[in-house]
Design a protein around this motif. Structure first.
Motif, short mmCIF file in Angstrom:
data_model
loop_
_atom_site.label_atom_id
_atom_site.label_comp_id
_atom_site.label_asym_id
_atom_site.label_seq_id
_atom_site.Cartn_x
_atom_site.Cartn_y
_atom_site.Cartn_z
N SER A 116 54.36 74.11 17.54
CA SER A 116 53.43 72.97 17.56
C SER A 116 52.68 72.87 18.88
O SER A 116 51.59 72.30 18.94
CB SER A 116 54.19 71.67 17.29
OG SER A 116 55.13 71.41 18.32
N SER A 150 49.81 75.52 18.14
CA SER A 150 49.19 75.62 16.82
C SER A 150 47.73 75.17 16.82
O SER A 150 46.86 75.83 16.23
CB SER A 150 49.99 74.80 15.80
OG SER A 150 50.06 73.44 16.20
N SER A 151 47.44 74.05 17.49
CA SER A 151 46.06 73.55 17.50
C SER A 151 45.12 74.51 18.21
O SER A 151 44.01 74.77 17.75
CB SER A 151 46.02 72.17 18.18
OG SER A 151 46.56 72.24 19.48
N HIS A 152 45.60 75.07 19.33
CA HIS A 152 44.78 76.04 20.07
C HIS A 152 44.56 77.30 19.25
O HIS A 152 43.46 77.86 19.24
CB HIS A 152 45.47 76.38 21.39
CG HIS A 152 44.75 77.41 22.20
ND1 HIS A 152 45.13 78.74 22.21
CD2 HIS A 152 43.67 77.32 23.02
CE1 HIS A 152 44.33 79.41 23.01
NE2 HIS A 152 43.43 78.57 23.50
N ASN A 180 37.03 70.39 16.83
CA ASN A 180 37.90 70.44 18.02
C ASN A 180 38.60 69.11 18.31
O ASN A 180 39.83 69.08 18.51
CB ASN A 180 37.11 70.90 19.24
CG ASN A 180 37.05 72.41 19.34
OD1 ASN A 180 37.71 73.12 18.60
ND2 ASN A 180 36.26 72.90 20.27
N VAL A 234 41.30 68.57 15.58
CA VAL A 234 42.44 69.49 15.67
C VAL A 234 43.35 69.12 16.83
O VAL A 234 44.58 69.04 16.68
CB VAL A 234 41.94 70.94 15.81
CG1 VAL A 234 43.12 71.88 16.09
CG2 VAL A 234 41.21 71.38 14.55
N TYR A 235 42.77 68.88 18.00
CA TYR A 235 43.60 68.58 19.17
C TYR A 235 44.17 67.16 19.11
O TYR A 235 45.21 66.89 19.71
CB TYR A 235 42.79 68.77 20.45
CG TYR A 235 42.58 70.22 20.80
CD1 TYR A 235 43.67 71.02 21.16
CD2 TYR A 235 41.32 70.80 20.77
CE1 TYR A 235 43.49 72.36 21.47
CE2 TYR A 235 41.13 72.14 21.08
CZ TYR A 235 42.22 72.91 21.43
OH TYR A 235 42.04 74.23 21.73
N ARG A 239 47.77 66.60 17.63
CA ARG A 239 48.97 66.81 18.44
C ARG A 239 49.57 65.48 18.88
O ARG A 239 50.71 65.42 19.32
CB ARG A 239 48.64 67.67 19.65
CG ARG A 239 48.14 69.06 19.30
CD ARG A 239 47.88 69.90 20.53
NE ARG A 239 49.15 70.26 21.17
CZ ARG A 239 49.52 69.82 22.36
NH1 ARG A 239 48.76 68.98 23.02
NH2 ARG A 239 50.67 70.21 22.89
#
Length: 252
Positions: free
Chosen positions: A184, A187-189, A231, A234-235, A238
């Motif tokens: 985790s 994962s976003s990156h 972006n 997605v970030y 987290r």
């Protein structure tokens, strides 16, 4: 962590620059079925597009290194990384992007354009600009290749190396909870890297023949409009509070 904020802010600045330099004019062209742009405006748009694109490549590479240290060398992470290193890498990413883009912009600006002055694209990209030139642009293409190999291909290879190392490190973790937590972290990156580099490789490395160019124009939307839009989403996933709020919204 607190140091990640520097990367996120630098990446956000890159996304804002890309969105403001490309999206407004693209929407105007779509709504009006076409339009005009001055030669100076076109070159200016190309410059800011290059700056935002190249800076994002370097920033994603710096963030990959950060995640590599966090997972593969957790005991040394705090001693290696810090505010200074993150700030230095962010500034270097932007500095290199400004210099590389300036070189390409000056070479393109010195070309002679004799017409027809019609760009078969929704923004002033490198290849469509070269097609409008009536002078020999082999030197410009050669410079683009020379700059592209070390400043695009090498960062991409470095990101692949970091994620191979991260994957091997995650497999060595015995607990399922530890594996999930480690995955985790990056994962976003990884999602952003796959989407961003994937479209760039297809657009700029696959030959433009037949319908390929029209497909490339559609794919260009992913990294000029889609990536800056996705972006933050997605970030933000987290963040546990955002995750919980999104899960409650989906369930209800």
């Amino acid at each position: 962590m607190a140091t990640h904020v520097i990367y996120y802010e630098a990446l956000s600045l890159s996304d804002v620059l890309l969105s403001t330099s490309v999206t407004p004019n693209s929407l105007r062209l779509l709504l009006n079925g076409g339009g005009t742009i001055s030669a100076t405006g076109c070159i200016t748009q190309f410059y800011f597009y290059c700056v935002s694109t190249v800076s994002e490549l370097f920033l994603l590479t710096a963030m990959a290194y950060d995640r590599y240290l966090a997972i593969c060398s957790p005991l040394h992470y705090v001693s290696i990384t810090g505010f200074r290193l993150c700030l230095y890498m962010s500034l270097c990413s932007w500095g290199l992007a400004l210099i590389i883009s300036l070189v390409m912009n000056l070479l393109t600006f010195n070309l002679q354009f004799c017409g027809p002055f019609v760009i078969d694209h929704y923004f002033c990209d490198f290849a469509p600009l070269l097609k409008l030139s009536c002078t020999d642009y082999k030197a410009v293409e050669l410079t683009d290749i020379i700059l592209g190999i070390p400043f695009t291909l090498l960062p991409f290879c470095f990101i692949i190396y970091t994620y191979v190392s991260i994957g091997l490190a995650i497999l060595r973790i015995s607990s399922t909870e530890g594996r999930h937590k480690a995955f985790s972290t990056c994962s976003s990156h990884l999602i952003v890297v796959c989407m961003y580099y994937g479209t760039l490789i297809i657009v700029y490395m696959v030959p433009s023949k037949g319908h390929n160019f029209n497909i490339k124009k559609i794919l260009s939307l992913l990294y000029t409009i889609g990536t800056p839009f996705s972006n933050p989403i997605v970030y933000s996933l987290r963040n546990k509070e955002i995750k919980n709020a999104l899960w409650k919204y989906i369930v209800t």
